[in-house]
Design a protein around this motif. Sequence first.
Motif, short mmCIF file in Angstrom:
data_model
loop_
_atom_site.label_atom_id
_atom_site.label_comp_id
_atom_site.label_asym_id
_atom_site.label_seq_id
_atom_site.Cartn_x
_atom_site.Cartn_y
_atom_site.Cartn_z
N GLY A 1 0.79 -1.22 0.00
CA GLY A 1 0.00 0.00 0.00
C GLY A 1 0.82 1.27 0.00
N ARG B 1 1.30 5.01 -3.91
CA ARG B 1 0.11 5.49 -4.63
C ARG B 1 0.55 6.36 -5.80
N CYS C 1 -1.28 7.94 -9.84
CA CYS C 1 -2.54 8.19 -10.56
C CYS C 1 -2.45 7.57 -11.94
N PRO D 1 -6.64 7.23 -8.47
CA PRO D 1 -5.48 6.68 -7.76
C PRO D 1 -5.35 5.17 -7.98
N VAL D 2 -4.09 4.72 -8.06
CA VAL D 2 -3.75 3.31 -8.22
C VAL D 2 -2.60 2.98 -7.28
N ASP D 3 -2.42 1.70 -6.98
CA ASP D 3 -1.27 1.26 -6.21
C ASP D 3 -0.18 0.83 -7.17
N ARG D 4 0.98 1.47 -7.07
CA ARG D 4 2.14 1.11 -7.89
C ARG D 4 2.98 0.16 -7.05
N GLU E 1 -5.46 -2.08 -8.80
CA GLU E 1 -6.67 -1.40 -8.33
C GLU E 1 -6.57 -1.30 -6.80
N PRO E 2 -6.70 -0.09 -6.25
CA PRO E 2 -6.57 0.06 -4.79
C PRO E 2 -7.80 -0.43 -4.04
N ASP E 3 -7.57 -0.87 -2.83
CA ASP E 3 -8.65 -1.23 -1.90
C ASP E 3 -9.63 -2.26 -2.46
N HIS F 1 -5.14 -2.37 -12.48
CA HIS F 1 -6.09 -1.26 -12.67
C HIS F 1 -6.60 -1.22 -14.10
#
Length: 122
Positions: A12, A15, A17, A24-27, A39-41, A81
């Motif tokens: 996590g 973060r 974009c 927002p995306v998780d890198r 894809e976050p969360d 994502h």
Amino acid sequence: MGDFHEGPRRLGGGRACCAYCGLPVDRVATLEHDWVLLEPDMEPLAHIVPAEHRWIEVSDGRVTVYGVCPPVQDQRCRIEHRLACSAQPLPDLWPWLTILRTENGRRVERRADSAQEWPDAG
């Protein structure tokens, strides 16, 4: 490059974009020393995600594709994502289904063409 003493990046912690939609995306770092935008969360059950699109976190925080079939019943995974991005075309998840959809489209066109050529004699 980061300091080698800082340790592995956690899932996590990165973060960014999306360049296409701006959300927002998780890198996240992969085992192959690359990056993937997740894809976050969101952690769906692995058995509902095609094997080649399941990403799982390993102990050091990196992720890898989890192609085990069938996965453990309660295994969770992450998805890229790009699968959820409304600004990008959906990739071909099942090639046989894409072929079937294309052929069904052709069938519809042939049916419409034959209906125009042979009007009802009523």
